[in-house]
Write an enzyme that holds these catalytic residues in place. Sequence first.
Site, PDB file in Angstrom:
ATOM      1  N   LYS A  22      -2.728 -12.467  -7.610  1.00  0.00           N
ATOM      2  CA  LYS A  22      -3.209 -13.077  -6.362  1.00  0.00           C
ATOM      3  C   LYS A  22      -2.994 -14.586  -6.250  1.00  0.00           C
ATOM      4  CE  LYS A  22      -7.319 -14.924  -7.903  1.00  0.00           C
ATOM      5  NZ  LYS A  22      -8.177 -15.998  -7.396  1.00  0.00           N
ATOM      6  N   SER A  78      -6.017  -9.741   2.173  1.00  0.00           N
ATOM      7  CA  SER A  78      -6.287 -11.176   2.073  1.00  0.00           C
ATOM      8  C   SER A  78      -6.023 -11.903   3.381  1.00  0.00           C
ATOM      9  CB  SER A  78      -5.389 -11.773   0.985  1.00  0.00           C
ATOM     10  OG  SER A  78      -5.394 -13.180   1.056  1.00  0.00           O
ATOM     11  N   TYR A 122       3.068 -13.313  -2.033  1.00  0.00           N
ATOM     12  CA  TYR A 122       1.746 -12.697  -2.236  1.00  0.00           C
ATOM     13  C   TYR A 122       1.231 -12.138  -0.906  1.00  0.00           C
ATOM     14  CZ  TYR A 122      -3.287 -12.310  -2.452  1.00  0.00           C
ATOM     15  OH  TYR A 122      -4.578 -11.845  -2.339  1.00  0.00           O
ATOM     16  N   LYS A 137       0.611  -8.021   0.647  1.00  0.00           N
ATOM     17  CA  LYS A 137      -0.597  -7.488   1.292  1.00  0.00           C
ATOM     18  C   LYS A 137      -0.247  -6.857   2.639  1.00  0.00           C
ATOM     19  CE  LYS A 137      -3.387  -8.435  -1.997  1.00  0.00           C
ATOM     20  NZ  LYS A 137      -4.036  -7.322  -2.740  1.00  0.00           N
TER      21      LYS A 137
HETATM   22  C1  WQD Z   1      -8.550 -23.891  -1.846  1.00  0.00           C
HETATM   23  C2  WQD Z   1      -8.193 -25.283  -1.369  1.00  0.00           C
HETATM   24  C3  WQD Z   1      -6.094 -26.103  -2.164  1.00  0.00           C
HETATM   25  C4  WQD Z   1      -7.077 -26.496  -6.365  1.00  0.00           C
HETATM   26  C5  WQD Z   1      -7.209 -18.314  -2.857  1.00  0.00           C
HETATM   27  C6  WQD Z   1      -6.382 -17.333  -3.606  1.00  0.00           C
HETATM   28  C7  WQD Z   1      -5.745 -16.398  -2.636  1.00  0.00           C
HETATM   29  C8  WQD Z   1      -6.795 -15.771  -1.780  1.00  0.00           C
HETATM   30  C9  WQD Z   1      -7.708 -16.789  -1.132  1.00  0.00           C
HETATM   31  C10 WQD Z   1      -7.417 -13.557  -2.322  1.00  0.00           C
HETATM   32  C11 WQD Z   1      -6.714 -25.372  -1.014  1.00  0.00           C
HETATM   33  C12 WQD Z   1      -7.246 -26.964  -2.677  1.00  0.00           C
HETATM   34  C13 WQD Z   1      -7.182 -26.222  -5.011  1.00  0.00           C
HETATM   35  C14 WQD Z   1      -6.888 -27.843  -6.788  1.00  0.00           C
HETATM   36  C15 WQD Z   1      -6.952 -28.561  -4.507  1.00  0.00           C
HETATM   37  N1  WQD Z   1      -7.539 -14.861  -2.557  1.00  0.00           N
HETATM   38  N2  WQD Z   1      -7.118 -27.245  -4.106  1.00  0.00           N
HETATM   39  N3  WQD Z   1      -6.839 -28.835  -5.837  1.00  0.00           N
HETATM   40  O1  WQD Z   1      -5.453 -21.347  -1.842  1.00  0.00           O
HETATM   41  O2  WQD Z   1      -7.318 -20.641  -0.286  1.00  0.00           O
HETATM   42  O3  WQD Z   1      -6.389 -19.048  -2.006  1.00  0.00           O
HETATM   43  O4  WQD Z   1      -8.206 -17.658  -2.139  1.00  0.00           O
HETATM   44  O5  WQD Z   1      -6.760 -13.036  -1.501  1.00  0.00           O
HETATM   45  O6  WQD Z   1      -5.065 -15.406  -3.364  1.00  0.00           O
HETATM   46  O7  WQD Z   1      -5.393 -18.052  -4.294  1.00  0.00           O
HETATM   47  O8  WQD Z   1      -7.822 -21.039  -2.661  1.00  0.00           O
HETATM   48  O9  WQD Z   1      -9.135 -22.270  -4.322  1.00  0.00           O
HETATM   49  O10 WQD Z   1      -6.622 -22.124  -4.631  1.00  0.00           O
HETATM   50  O11 WQD Z   1      -7.575 -23.546  -2.826  1.00  0.00           O
HETATM   51  O12 WQD Z   1      -6.886 -29.481  -3.671  1.00  0.00           O
HETATM   52  O13 WQD Z   1      -6.775 -28.155  -8.009  1.00  0.00           O
HETATM   53  O14 WQD Z   1      -8.394 -26.192  -2.452  1.00  0.00           O
HETATM   54  O15 WQD Z   1      -5.018 -26.926  -1.758  1.00  0.00           O
HETATM   55  O16 WQD Z   1      -6.610 -26.189   0.135  1.00  0.00           O
HETATM   56  P1  WQD Z   1      -6.688 -20.590  -1.621  1.00  0.00           P
HETATM   57  P2  WQD Z   1      -7.785 -22.242  -3.722  1.00  0.00           P
END
Ligand code: WQD
Length: 383
Positions: free
Chosen positions: A110, A150, A174, A178
Amino acid sequence: MSSPSENLKRVIVTGGAGYIGSHVVFSLQETRRYKVISIDNHHNSHPKSLDRVAQLAREALPKDATEQEKDSAEIDSHTCDLTKPDEIRRVFEKYGKGGIWGVVHVAAYKAVGESTEFPLLYYANNVGATISLLQVMSEFDCHRMVYSSSATVYGTPPTIPIPETTRVKADSPYGKTKIMSETILEDLCTEPRWRALSLRYFNPAGAHPSGRIGEDPRGRPGNLLPLLAHMAVGRVKDDKLRVFGNDYPTPDGTCVRDYLHVMDLAKGHLLALNALSDDSKVFDNCPTPARFKAYNLGKGKGMSVLQIVEAMRKATGFDYKYEIIGRRRGDVPDLTADPALAEAELGFHAEADLETMCKDLWNWQTKNPNGYDTEVPPAPSQR
Ligand code: WQD
């Protein structure tokens, strides 16, 4: 004399040992109406999570629990590669034709960014495994599935909040896996025996309030909240959080996401499973002949990266420092759900607020600084 299990609905949860899967298993066991069977290859999960879930279920049993209720607290756990039909077949053979009532298919890779680096791995594991699973389900007269999808299927959506009628157009392999799996399910469900519901997760967060189960990603967390928890507990030694861009068209320039408590998300799976019953009305006003529908599971409340950092600062007392760096490939400005359809048709409500999500996440992390590799002292009642 029928075995206690025969009076319970047997349900397979793929990825049952994982973060989402283990909370889904907990929610099914809480009803004492299901006999849960977990299939997991432990690529990103720890077998100990299911021991903890079963322990929670046993502790919740009444003193005068029946044999059937006691049996509902025990989990059949199988390690199996879902891309190999024969391995799946061996599990189904244990319960015989018609022995499995339904499948909650959570197992998948994911990580959006990783999927752009290894697309074939994602297509094989997320789409190939779904096809193999559906083939074996059909062989064993099992025609009900709750599918873990997702919000990434929406790519960069034209409107916020996002209703399910929004066109799907994923930006990453990814997200495309889905969409492909949902398409396969929709085609399959034109056959009268089949019925499936697809749950489009927004951003799950938090942990079971006991702190006994939670998110324990292998290696360095890619997702924001577990990373912040690891920083606060000292598992990640970064002196600063790298914020991936603050030049998005959002209130503070950082990406906005719709975070919901993993317990609310798990409850959404239980509601969806119940809606696959023969007497369910959920397909009555289906727009297509297929008994297939997709639902957003979110709160309908978007929070930016900086707001999340602030919430975790309050929950942990950790003095987070951050630096703004370039955008991350695959990120979109805002993914906030319109949750109205799931609320109206499934009775789904993502009730827990962000403060509770952060509190429960921190409770899990402090009790398990090294995740499931940390021995947790037994609950006082067991001493
Ligand atoms: C959130 C925000 C990053 C890390 C995840 C899963 C995806 C889906 C939904 C299931 C983003 C920012 C993150 C960091 C940052 N799950 N960030 N610095 O990308 O919405 O997706 O949840 O389906 O598969 O990957 O979540 O927590 O990775 O990021 O600035 O070190 O935090 O850019 O804007 P995301 P995330």
